[in-house]
Each structure stands twice: as structure tokens, then as C-alpha cells.
Write a protein that holds these residues in place. Structure first.
Motif, mmCIF file in Angstrom:
data_model
loop_
_atom_site.group_PDB
_atom_site.id
_atom_site.type_symbol
_atom_site.label_atom_id
_atom_site.label_comp_id
_atom_site.label_asym_id
_atom_site.label_seq_id
_atom_site.Cartn_x
_atom_site.Cartn_y
_atom_site.Cartn_z
ATOM 1 N N ASN A 143 0.819 -1.204 0.000
ATOM 2 C CA ASN A 143 0.000 0.000 0.000
ATOM 3 C C ASN A 143 0.855 1.256 0.000
ATOM 4 O O ASN A 143 0.591 2.219 -0.741
ATOM 5 C CB ASN A 143 -0.936 -0.011 1.212
ATOM 6 N N LYS A 185 0.769 1.445 -3.857
ATOM 7 C CA LYS A 185 -0.639 1.855 -3.839
ATOM 8 C C LYS A 185 -1.557 0.694 -4.206
ATOM 9 O O LYS A 185 -2.551 0.858 -4.899
ATOM 10 C CB LYS A 185 -0.874 3.045 -4.778
ATOM 11 N N ASP A 237 -3.603 -2.931 -2.655
ATOM 12 C CA ASP A 237 -4.132 -3.607 -1.478
ATOM 13 C C ASP A 237 -4.475 -5.049 -1.845
ATOM 14 O O ASP A 237 -5.650 -5.408 -1.954
ATOM 15 C CB ASP A 237 -5.387 -2.885 -0.952
#
Length: 265
Positions: A210, A214, A216
Motif C-alpha cells: 500500500n 498503492k 491492497d
């Protein structure tokens, strides 16, 4: 041709994933990736799916060894004789077919791009005969690993709580992201002391993804540490056959139950 150009060429050749294909990958060896691929294949087969397990570790193949198989035709033979990969499919006692690799073959591990393209075309053809193709990838971030991962709809990245394993798992996810691989990446924590430790291990890896990518990636499964796993490997027997009620067997069956849900999202 440099690595970036090779990756770009592979991406341009065919960007469509194989429906139902699952890559089982790890940034580092020794995390139980092959065992997990075998057990997941058996769990999915028990759920009524037609499954083929492809040993995609082109240098250190050992799926056949873990299952006690002696295939008449392995991947190397099929490629040398220009046979359809389906000719190399061997039925296992676990209810799924296996396309075995050739352990220690440097010729396969260092396969040039055009031969990799032939291999991926063969995998696409094999996939039409099954509901599910599981590809047990070699450890690391080399070109064959990333190219075959990009064929799959789902990439399961296997990790444990060792710091080097987490670092290498992150590196693999980073490379797949840089390649713009179309597969959906999910995390499986293997050999966890318990569910709480598994979630903590996942949280460490997810935080790095993350913060720096960026991303998840979801936690798809936690497989708890179980001495029955080593016993099954030593006996060259599938876990769900030898120890069907073990905690690791239950955890992999739970993972198998998650796979159709991912397919539908």
C-alpha cells in the motif's frame, strides 16, 4: 534484447489471461509453494473441477517427485518432440492431471523468448480441456515466472513470517505491477503459527504494498503450521489423501472455497 524490451514484447504478444488459471508464486524458495499448489489442485478437484497442475518451475521441477509420479512424457520431452502439451498430462491418484517439468534442466530454465511463447501457446491449448489450470511457478522474479504469471487470472503469492520471504514477496508483486500483469494478486500466508500470526504477517506485506505500490492485495488464505504436511511430503502422498482431517488440509480447502468467489468479482 534487454529485460525491459523482452517484457514489453511478451506483453504485446498476448495480454488475455487464461480463464480459471491460477499461478502459485513466491519471491523466495522454501515457503511451501509446490506443496500448496498440489494440495490446492486436489481440493479443487474434490470440488468437482477438472484440474491440471503444470510444473512451471523450469529449472527445479519437483511436482512429480512430491506425488511419486513417473510420467512417460514430461515438459522437456514434449517441447523437444514438438508434441501438444496435452500429451504430457499424467493422471495422479489425487484426482487431477499433472504436466511434469524436468528437474535440473538448464535448457528449460534459460528458455529463449520465442520458446517461451510456444510454451504459453501450448498452455492456452491445454486450458481448453480443463476447468482449472494451476501453474506452480519457480521462485523469484525471472522472466519466465512473470510471463507465466501474466497468463493467469489469479496469482497467489505465498509468504511466511520470515523477513527475507516478505521482502522477496514484495519484490515479486512490484515486478508484476511494473509489467502491468493482468492477473489479480492475492496473498496466502503459509506455515503460520496460528490465524493471528498469519494476519500479522499479511498486514506487514500489505502495508508495504500500500505504501509503495498503492496496492491492497487481499488475504486469500492462512495455512497453519502442521507436522502432517512434512509427513505427507516424505511419503510422496497428497495431504488430503493421507491426512484429510489435518488443520493444514482444512485451511487449503477453505482457500479452494475462495477461488470461485474471486472468479466472479
Amino acid at each position: 534484447m534487454n529485460e525491459q524490451a523482452q517484457s514489453g514484447l511478451a506483453a504485446k504478444s498476448d495480454t488475455a489471461t487464461i480463464p480459471g488459471a491460477i499461478a502459485v508464486a513466491s519471491g523466495k524458495g522454501g515457503v511451501g509453494k509446490t506443496w500448496l499448489a498440489i494440495t490446492l489442485a486436489q481440493a479443487l478437484a474434490r470440488n468437482g473441477e477438472r484440474v491440471v497442475l503444470f510444473d512451471g518451475d523450469l529449472g527445479l521441477a519437483n511436482v512429480d517427485i512430491q506425488l511419486g509420479l513417473t510420467p512417460a512424457i514430461d515438459l522437456g520431452t514434449a517441447l523437444e518432440r514438438q508434441l501438444p502439451l496435452s500429451r504430457a498430462a499424467t493422471a495422479s491418484s489425487a484426482g487431477f492431471d499433472v504436466i511434469a517439468g524436468r528437474s535440473g534442466s538448464g535448457g528449460l530454465a534459460n528458455m529463449p523468448l520465442h520458446r517461451l511463447a510456444i510454451l504459453t501457446t501450448g498452455l492456452r491449448e491445454v486450458a481448453t480441456l480443463y476447468d482449472r489450470v494451476i501453474i506452480d511457478l519457480g521462485a523469484g522474479i525471472d522472466r519466465p515466472v512473470r510471463l507465466m504469471a501474466a497468463l493467469c487470472a489469479i496469482a497467489l503469492v505465498v509468504a511466511n513470517d520470515e523477513p527475507t520471504t516478505l521482502t522477496d514477496a514484495y519484490a515479486l508483486i512490484k515486478m508484476l505491477t511494473a509489467d502491468q500483469a493482468p492477473c489479480r494478486v492475492g496473498i496466502v500466508v503459509n506455515s503460520a503459527q496460528d490465524a493471528a500470526q498469519g494476519r500479522q504477517t499479511y498486514a506487514t506485506l500489505a502495508k508495504a504494498c500500500n505504501n509503495f505500490l498503492k496496492l491492497d492485495p487481499p488475504l486469500l488464505g492462512i495455512v497453519r503450521r502442521d507436522p502432517k504436511v512434512k509427513d505427507a511430503i516424505r511419503a510422496q502422498a497428497p495431504l488430503l489423501t493421507r491426512h484429510p482431517g489435518s488443520i493444514a488440509a482444512q485451511d487449503v480447502e477453505a482457500l479452494a472455497g475462495q477461488i470461485p468467489l474471486i472468479d466472479l468479482t
